[in-house]
Design an enzyme around this catalytic site. Structure first.
Site, PDB file in Angstrom:
ATOM      1  N   GLY A 105       0.810  -1.210   0.000  1.00 34.73           N
ATOM      2  CA  GLY A 105       0.000   0.000   0.000  1.00 34.73           C
ATOM      3  C   GLY A 105       0.843   1.258   0.000  1.00 34.73           C
ATOM      4  O   GLY A 105       2.080   1.217   0.122  1.00 34.73           O
ATOM      5  N   ALA A 106       0.169   2.402  -0.109  1.00 33.09           N
ATOM      6  CA  ALA A 106       0.874   3.689  -0.144  1.00 33.09           C
ATOM      7  C   ALA A 106       1.694   3.911   1.120  1.00 33.09           C
ATOM      8  O   ALA A 106       2.851   4.340   1.064  1.00 33.09           O
ATOM      9  CB  ALA A 106      -0.118   4.829  -0.338  1.00 33.09           C
ATOM     10  N   ARG A 156      -3.422 -11.183  -2.554  1.00 34.32           N
ATOM     11  CA  ARG A 156      -3.236 -10.487  -3.833  1.00 34.32           C
ATOM     12  C   ARG A 156      -1.836  -9.890  -3.950  1.00 34.32           C
ATOM     13  O   ARG A 156      -1.254  -9.827  -5.038  1.00 34.32           O
ATOM     14  CB  ARG A 156      -4.295  -9.386  -3.970  1.00 34.32           C
ATOM     15  N   CYS A 158      -4.230  10.872  10.542  1.00 29.89           N
ATOM     16  CA  CYS A 158      -3.272  11.769   9.892  1.00 29.89           C
ATOM     17  C   CYS A 158      -3.581  13.241  10.160  1.00 29.89           C
ATOM     18  O   CYS A 158      -2.675  14.040  10.438  1.00 29.89           O
ATOM     19  CB  CYS A 158      -3.240  11.502   8.392  1.00 29.89           C
ATOM     20  N   HIS A 165      -1.846  17.150   3.440  1.00 31.22           N
ATOM     21  CA  HIS A 165      -3.069  17.754   3.974  1.00 31.22           C
ATOM     22  C   HIS A 165      -2.793  19.177   4.456  1.00 31.22           C
ATOM     23  O   HIS A 165      -1.697  19.489   4.929  1.00 31.22           O
ATOM     24  CB  HIS A 165      -3.596  16.951   5.164  1.00 31.22           C
TER      25      HIS A 165
END
Length: 337
Positions: free
Chosen positions: A10-11, A37, A128, A240
């Protein structure tokens, strides 16, 4: 240090690899885990290729000192016992354990010592948006207790993961070609748009994301501060931004606030309006600190201040904060052999 990353594809998992390498984290052995996967994929770390193993309920975590977990709340809940049963410290990036009384919620600039007491072997990484806000709030709290916070967030696509970032790129390309954009990861088309909803609504009209900022801030800061948030998804790829209003017990001057931000660890003061110098996600993406600017008095409240923060959601808002927690534990002699 035998180190594991759960959710390596993932990121945030990919950011973990970059951050560990950038900070020369003492990795003696690295193990990568992912879904069925992702299993079999290869990633390089310090010039060596590592293959992702499928996460299973077995003894693969025997001997692991620290596990950085970023695979979603369901996976964290289902595999917490498997990950921690042999003594690994699980630093979890999901919301699954954040408000658990037996799980510390840690931002190293503010409450690192909380990480030392972890009855379940788990340390939670905050939301976050909460992380970057409390890093900034902490500087003001040292001057005068913060009674209230109003915050509006401008959250990048990165907050919803790698697939969401790809969807935003694709939407712009599709619209440029006159095609109907594909909408899968967001409630609406994000390209050329703002979406005033992140996560689902709760009974009080606030979203779960907004309520996370309320509850998590109080737990991290050990404070009775009241927080009212409005969280908005914006068509920015990464990093953000937040507009923050604070009310303190005594008036805090702009000069005091600037000096406090400049002196606090984890913050870069970027506040020269005359030169149009203020933080923006375009320039903050990929950097470690929380950037603060546009500091001014609140015209509606003599005890109020307003300021603007920007921080990379994938870095400080996720992977970097977790790695800093582990670094603190190493320094404290509280982890590893």
């Amino acid at each position: 240090m035998r180190t594991a990353i759960v959710g390596a594809s993932g990121a945030v998992g990919q950011e973990f690899l970059r951050v560990l390498e950038e900070r020369d984290f003492p990795v003696d052995e690295l193990v990568l885990f992912g879904s069925s996967r992702s299993a079999g994929r290869e990633y390089k770390f310090r010039g060596k290729a590592y293959t992702v193993k499928e996460l299973k309920h077995n003894d693969d975590f025997r001997g692991v000192d620290v596990a950085f977990v970023s695979a979603g709340g369901g996976t964290s809940t289902a595999f917490a016992e498997t990950i921690t049963k042999h003594g690994a410290v699980m630093i979890d990036n999901s919301s699954a354990f954040r408000m658990d009384a037996d799980v510390p919620l840690v931002v190293p600039e503010i409450n690192p010592e909380d990480a030392l007491k972890r009855p379940k072997g788990i340390i939670a990484n905050p939301n976050c948006s909460t992380i970057q806000m409390v890093v900034a709030l902490n500087a003001i709290e040292k001057l005068s207790h913060i009674r209230r916070v109003h915050v509006s967030t401008y959250q990048a696509a990165s907050g919803a993961g790698a697939e969401a970032m790809n969807e935003l790129r694709t939407q712009y390309m599709q619209l440029a070609q006159g095609e109907e954009p594909v909408v899968e990861k967001f409630f609406y088309q994000l390209a050329y748009n703002l979406i005033p909803q992140i996560d689902v609504f709760t009974d009080n009209g606030y979203t779960k994301e907004e309520m996370k900022m309320y509850h998590e801030t109080r737990k991290i800061m050990h404070s009775d501060v009241e927080v009212s948030a409005m969280c908005v998804r914006v068509p920015v790829m990464r990093a953000h931004s937040e507009a923050i209003w604070v009310e303190t017990e005594r008036p805090v001057s702009v000069e005091e606030a600037r000096a406090a931000f400049a002196a606090d660890k984890g913050i870069v003061l970027q506040d020269d309006p005359a030169k149009k110098d203020y933080p923006m996600p375009l320039f903050v993406a990929g950097h470690d600190p929380v950037y603060v600017g546009r500091i001014r008095k609140d015209l509606a409240n003599p005890n109020g201040l307003i300021f603007w923060t920007v921080s990379d959601q994938i870095k400080k808002g996720a992977a970097l904060n977790a790695v800093q927690i582990a670094e603190y534990l190493i320094q404290a002699g509280n982890i590893g052999k």
